[in-house]
Write an enzyme that holds these catalytic residues in place. Structure first.
Site, PDB file in Angstrom:
ATOM      1  N   LYS A  44      38.205  49.710  43.233  1.00 17.40           N
ATOM      2  CA  LYS A  44      36.786  50.138  43.334  1.00 17.40           C
ATOM      3  C   LYS A  44      36.917  49.204  44.676  1.00 17.40           C
ATOM      4  CE  LYS A  44      36.400  47.832  39.727  1.00 17.40           C
ATOM      5  NZ  LYS A  44      37.352  47.224  39.866  1.00 17.40           N
ATOM      6  N   ARG A 119      28.681  45.738  33.481  1.00 17.93           N
ATOM      7  CA  ARG A 119      30.081  45.414  32.612  1.00 17.93           C
ATOM      8  C   ARG A 119      29.972  45.057  31.591  1.00 17.93           C
ATOM      9  NH1 ARG A 119      32.741  42.712  37.471  1.00 17.93           N
ATOM     10  NH2 ARG A 119      35.595  42.733  36.137  1.00 17.93           N
ATOM     11  N   ARG A 158      47.887  41.966  45.236  1.00 22.26           N
ATOM     12  CA  ARG A 158      46.014  41.610  46.172  1.00 22.26           C
ATOM     13  C   ARG A 158      46.243  40.340  46.720  1.00 22.26           C
ATOM     14  NH1 ARG A 158      41.018  43.401  43.466  1.00 22.26           N
ATOM     15  NH2 ARG A 158      41.904  41.472  41.676  1.00 22.26           N
ATOM     16  N   ARG A 191      43.599  35.834  44.888  1.00 23.23           N
ATOM     17  CA  ARG A 191      43.044  35.051  44.363  1.00 23.23           C
ATOM     18  C   ARG A 191      43.435  34.542  42.298  1.00 23.23           C
ATOM     19  NH1 ARG A 191      39.104  40.307  42.374  1.00 23.23           N
ATOM     20  NH2 ARG A 191      38.787  39.457  40.531  1.00 23.23           N
ATOM     21  N   ARG A 202      41.466  40.461  30.967  1.00 13.32           N
ATOM     22  CA  ARG A 202      40.747  40.656  32.009  1.00 13.32           C
ATOM     23  C   ARG A 202      40.625  42.411  31.363  1.00 13.32           C
ATOM     24  NH1 ARG A 202      42.543  39.556  37.536  1.00 13.32           N
ATOM     25  NH2 ARG A 202      40.789  40.855  38.461  1.00 13.32           N
TER      26      ARG A 202
END
Ligand code: ADP
Ligand code: AMP
Length: 245
Positions: A44, A119, A158, A191, A202
């Site tokens: 996203k 969400r 990431r 992160r 998650r």
């Protein structure tokens, strides 16, 4: 105090021209109010800047806004910190409040990309109420569909540039110099919640609380499915095709 118009004299001509051309291009684009929904790592944040530039929208990522609040230790950040670190959702009221304020910004005049919001179905209902008051509605929900098995490698590889939100990946989108942002030369970070362990919570939150949001907008005929497991450029092509139809 000098007016901002007077300050324009100090802006280099090339910057003025670039901004003028951008505004001319934007004036021909239709308004769009979009939601990007998908599990963590589905792409996203990678696709958002491309859609933003193409349609002159603002990009509102609740995760980025919450991380900024945590870093600044604001009352909102203090409330959100624990849930974020453990991969759970923060309360609906906190995120609805930030979105309500953010969508009124001038940069959202031609519409917005909501990335990571809503969400939960409660958030979706509150969003629809907010928009109804403005006589507006969500135009399209892009569902970044992807198998969970692909996401651990995406998440643990990431690297992000926190102030711009630019995202890299050690294997799929490496920066020119490892650990350094291509544009600013500043350091990239990983992160805290981008670990295999936190990813499990998650994903659990995604399947239990966020997938119903896809059904909610599906009933309104607003959902377009994107094959998010494809390479980034192919995903972009698919997204732009869906948005132009
Ligand atoms: P999200 O915003 O949905 O959590 P990101 O856009 O940050 O996901 O993407 C997660 C990671 O996967 C990033 O490191 C990004 O560079 C990489 N990535 C994004 N899209 C793709 C893709 N289509 N194929 C391979 N890697 C991708
Ligand atoms: P993201 O950057 O989208 O992966 O979000 C990081 C974390 O921020 C999530 O795991 C949640 O704890 C929190 N968060 C972001 N957006 C929302 C939201 N719309 N509702 C609840 N929590 C959120």
């Amino acid at each position: 105090m000098a007016s901002s118009a007077a300050n324009l004299e100090d802006v280099p001509s090339v910057d003025l021209m670039t901004e003028l051309l951008r505004r001319m291009k934007c004036s021909t684009k239709p308004d769009k109010r979009l939601i990007l929904v998908g599990p963590p790592g589905s792409g996203k944040g990678t696709q958002s800047p491309i859609i933003k530039d193409e349609y002159c929208l603002c990009h509102l990522a609740t995760g980025d806004m919450l991380r900024a609040a945590v870093a600044a230790k604001t009352p909102l950040g203090i409330k959100a910190k624990e849930a974020m670190e453990t991969g759970q959702l923060v309360s609906d009221d906190l995120v609805v409040g930030i979105i309500d304020e953010a969508i009124k910004k001038p940069s959202c005049q031609k519409g917005f990309i909501l990335d990571g919001f809503p969400r939960t179905v409660v958030q979706a209902e509150k969003l629809d109420e907010m928009l109804q008051k403005q006589g507006a509605k969500i135009d399209k929900v892009l569902n970044f569909a992807i198998d969970d098995a692909i996401l651990e490698e995406r998440i643990t590889g990431r690297w992000v540039h926190p102030s711009s939100g630019r995202t890299y990946h050690t294997k799929y989108a490496p920066p020119k110099v490892p650990g350094v942002d291509d544009v600013s030369g500043e350091a990239l970070i990983q992160r805290k919640d981008d670990t295999a362990e936190v990813l499990k919570s998650r994903l659990e939150a995604f399947h239990r609380q966020t997938e119903p949001v896809i059904d909610y907008y599906g009933k309104k005929g607003a959902v377009a499915n994107i094959h998010a497991e494809k390479p980034p450029k192919e995903v972009t092509t698919e997204v732009l095709k869906v948005l132009s139809s």
